[in-house]
Scaffold this motif. Sequence first.
Motif, mmCIF file in Angstrom:
data_model
loop_
_atom_site.group_PDB
_atom_site.id
_atom_site.type_symbol
_atom_site.label_atom_id
_atom_site.label_comp_id
_atom_site.label_asym_id
_atom_site.label_seq_id
_atom_site.Cartn_x
_atom_site.Cartn_y
_atom_site.Cartn_z
ATOM 1 N N PHE A 55 0.812 -1.218 0.000
ATOM 2 C CA PHE A 55 0.000 0.000 0.000
ATOM 3 C C PHE A 55 0.843 1.263 0.000
ATOM 4 C CE2 PHE A 55 -2.441 -3.364 1.906
ATOM 5 C CZ PHE A 55 -3.666 -3.233 1.293
ATOM 6 N N GLN A 56 0.255 2.305 -0.561
ATOM 7 C CA GLN A 56 0.826 3.649 -0.507
ATOM 8 C C GLN A 56 -0.162 4.501 0.292
ATOM 9 O OE1 GLN A 56 3.751 5.009 -2.005
ATOM 10 N NE2 GLN A 56 3.198 6.725 -0.709
ATOM 11 N N ILE A 57 0.275 5.007 1.426
ATOM 12 C CA ILE A 57 -0.601 5.866 2.229
ATOM 13 C C ILE A 57 -0.782 7.179 1.490
ATOM 14 C CG2 ILE A 57 -0.851 7.100 4.411
ATOM 15 C CD1 ILE A 57 0.674 4.756 5.714
ATOM 16 N N VAL A 58 -2.032 7.627 1.399
ATOM 17 C CA VAL A 58 -2.325 8.850 0.659
ATOM 18 C C VAL A 58 -2.643 9.989 1.622
ATOM 19 C CG1 VAL A 58 -3.116 7.658 -1.412
ATOM 20 C CG2 VAL A 58 -4.745 8.211 0.355
ATOM 21 N N GLN A 59 -2.248 11.183 1.216
ATOM 22 C CA GLN A 59 -2.548 12.390 1.969
ATOM 23 C C GLN A 59 -3.777 13.045 1.344
ATOM 24 O OE1 GLN A 59 -0.798 13.127 4.754
ATOM 25 N NE2 GLN A 59 0.324 11.244 4.325
ATOM 26 N N LEU A 60 -4.796 13.257 2.123
ATOM 27 C CA LEU A 60 -6.040 13.852 1.634
ATOM 28 C C LEU A 60 -6.290 15.166 2.348
ATOM 29 C CD1 LEU A 60 -8.209 10.614 1.906
ATOM 30 C CD2 LEU A 60 -7.263 11.583 -0.189
ATOM 31 N N ASN A 61 -6.994 16.081 1.659
ATOM 32 C CA ASN A 61 -7.379 17.289 2.366
ATOM 33 C C ASN A 61 -8.457 16.928 3.382
ATOM 34 O OD1 ASN A 61 -10.053 17.541 1.238
ATOM 35 N ND2 ASN A 61 -9.147 18.405 -0.606
ATOM 36 N N GLN A 62 -8.723 17.826 4.301
ATOM 37 C CA GLN A 62 -9.627 17.539 5.411
ATOM 38 C C GLN A 62 -11.026 17.138 4.946
ATOM 39 O OE1 GLN A 62 -9.804 20.573 8.411
ATOM 40 N NE2 GLN A 62 -11.406 19.540 9.550
ATOM 41 N N GLN A 63 -11.558 17.829 3.956
ATOM 42 C CA GLN A 63 -12.908 17.524 3.475
ATOM 43 C C GLN A 63 -12.982 16.133 2.852
ATOM 44 O OE1 GLN A 63 -15.712 19.584 3.900
ATOM 45 N NE2 GLN A 63 -16.689 17.652 3.385
ATOM 46 N N ALA A 64 -12.014 15.787 2.022
ATOM 47 C CA ALA A 64 -11.993 14.461 1.398
ATOM 48 C C ALA A 64 -11.852 13.376 2.456
ATOM 49 C CB ALA A 64 -10.851 14.371 0.388
ATOM 50 N N ARG A 65 -10.997 13.604 3.423
ATOM 51 C CA ARG A 65 -10.802 12.630 4.505
ATOM 52 C C ARG A 65 -12.093 12.421 5.295
ATOM 53 N NH1 ARG A 65 -6.099 11.035 7.827
ATOM 54 N NH2 ARG A 65 -6.938 10.355 9.808
ATOM 55 N N GLU A 66 -12.762 13.519 5.634
ATOM 56 C CA GLU A 66 -14.028 13.424 6.374
ATOM 57 C C GLU A 66 -15.090 12.695 5.560
ATOM 58 O OE1 GLU A 66 -15.073 17.418 7.518
ATOM 59 O OE2 GLU A 66 -13.387 17.557 8.917
ATOM 60 N N ASN A 67 -15.189 13.015 4.274
ATOM 61 C CA ASN A 67 -16.181 12.360 3.415
ATOM 62 C C ASN A 67 -15.921 10.862 3.299
ATOM 63 O OD1 ASN A 67 -17.462 14.802 2.952
ATOM 64 N ND2 ASN A 67 -16.528 15.117 0.952
ATOM 65 N N LEU A 68 -14.666 10.483 3.068
ATOM 66 C CA LEU A 68 -14.327 9.062 2.946
ATOM 67 C C LEU A 68 -14.516 8.323 4.265
ATOM 68 C CD1 LEU A 68 -11.215 9.149 0.634
ATOM 69 C CD2 LEU A 68 -13.385 8.025 0.164
ATOM 70 N N THR A 69 -14.140 8.948 5.360
ATOM 71 C CA THR A 69 -14.325 8.320 6.671
ATOM 72 C C THR A 69 -15.805 8.068 6.926
ATOM 73 O OG1 THR A 69 -12.323 9.351 7.552
ATOM 74 C CG2 THR A 69 -13.951 8.577 9.156
ATOM 75 N N LYS A 70 -16.620 9.056 6.660
ATOM 76 C CA LYS A 70 -18.070 8.908 6.842
ATOM 77 C C LYS A 70 -18.621 7.795 5.945
ATOM 78 C CE LYS A 70 -22.038 11.939 7.271
ATOM 79 N NZ LYS A 70 -22.517 13.299 7.041
ATOM 80 N N TYR A 71 -18.182 7.773 4.696
ATOM 81 C CA TYR A 71 -18.639 6.737 3.756
ATOM 82 C C TYR A 71 -18.275 5.339 4.257
ATOM 83 C CZ TYR A 71 -18.576 3.574 -0.186
ATOM 84 O OH TYR A 71 -18.759 2.474 -0.994
ATOM 85 N N PHE A 72 -17.009 5.140 4.599
ATOM 86 C CA PHE A 72 -16.567 3.811 5.020
ATOM 87 C C PHE A 72 -17.177 3.405 6.364
ATOM 88 C CE2 PHE A 72 -13.123 4.302 1.862
ATOM 89 C CZ PHE A 72 -13.245 3.069 1.239
ATOM 90 N N GLU A 73 -17.310 4.336 7.291
ATOM 91 C CA GLU A 73 -17.915 3.988 8.565
ATOM 92 C C GLU A 73 -19.366 3.576 8.390
ATOM 93 O OE1 GLU A 73 -17.052 7.376 11.050
ATOM 94 O OE2 GLU A 73 -15.142 6.504 11.696
ATOM 95 N N THR A 74 -20.074 4.214 7.480
ATOM 96 C CA THR A 74 -21.451 3.847 7.197
ATOM 97 C C THR A 74 -21.517 2.497 6.482
ATOM 98 O OG1 THR A 74 -22.065 6.169 7.018
ATOM 99 C CG2 THR A 74 -23.576 4.579 6.036
ATOM 100 N N ALA A 75 -20.633 2.274 5.539
ATOM 101 C CA ALA A 75 -20.617 1.038 4.758
ATOM 102 C C ALA A 75 -20.190 -0.166 5.596
ATOM 103 C CB ALA A 75 -19.685 1.188 3.558
ATOM 104 N N LEU A 76 -19.407 0.055 6.625
ATOM 105 C CA LEU A 76 -18.863 -1.043 7.418
ATOM 106 C C LEU A 76 -19.752 -1.442 8.589
ATOM 107 C CD1 LEU A 76 -15.119 0.006 7.462
ATOM 108 C CD2 LEU A 76 -16.211 -1.714 6.033
ATOM 109 N N VAL A 77 -20.809 -0.724 8.817
ATOM 110 C CA VAL A 77 -21.696 -1.046 9.954
ATOM 111 C C VAL A 77 -22.535 -2.250 9.670
ATOM 112 C CG1 VAL A 77 -23.603 -0.205 11.347
ATOM 113 C CG2 VAL A 77 -21.730 1.311 10.759
#
Length: 77
Positions: A55-77
């Motif tokens: 893997f390559q760890i990616v640097q995201l801006n705050q908005q993208a990080r928040e959006n992806l975190t919200k998406y994955f947390e919702t999808a993983l429930v």
Amino acid sequence: MKIISFALCVAQDEESDFELNKLYPIIEPLENDPEDYLRIVDESGEDYLYPAVYFQIVQLNQQARENLTKYFETALV
């Protein structure tokens, strides 16, 4: 389960449960996890240890990080 970052899959082996060039969430490591491994939520929806070299760890801006975190947390429930 706490998402701490995101990583792009850049390599895999035959038994891997992830796809090349796809973004995956990295979960907070457990106390005994080896340092050269990442705890990744794979295609099964479960988190497992995988070699960090896959893997390559990616640097995201705050908005993208928040959006992806919200998406994955919702999808993983």
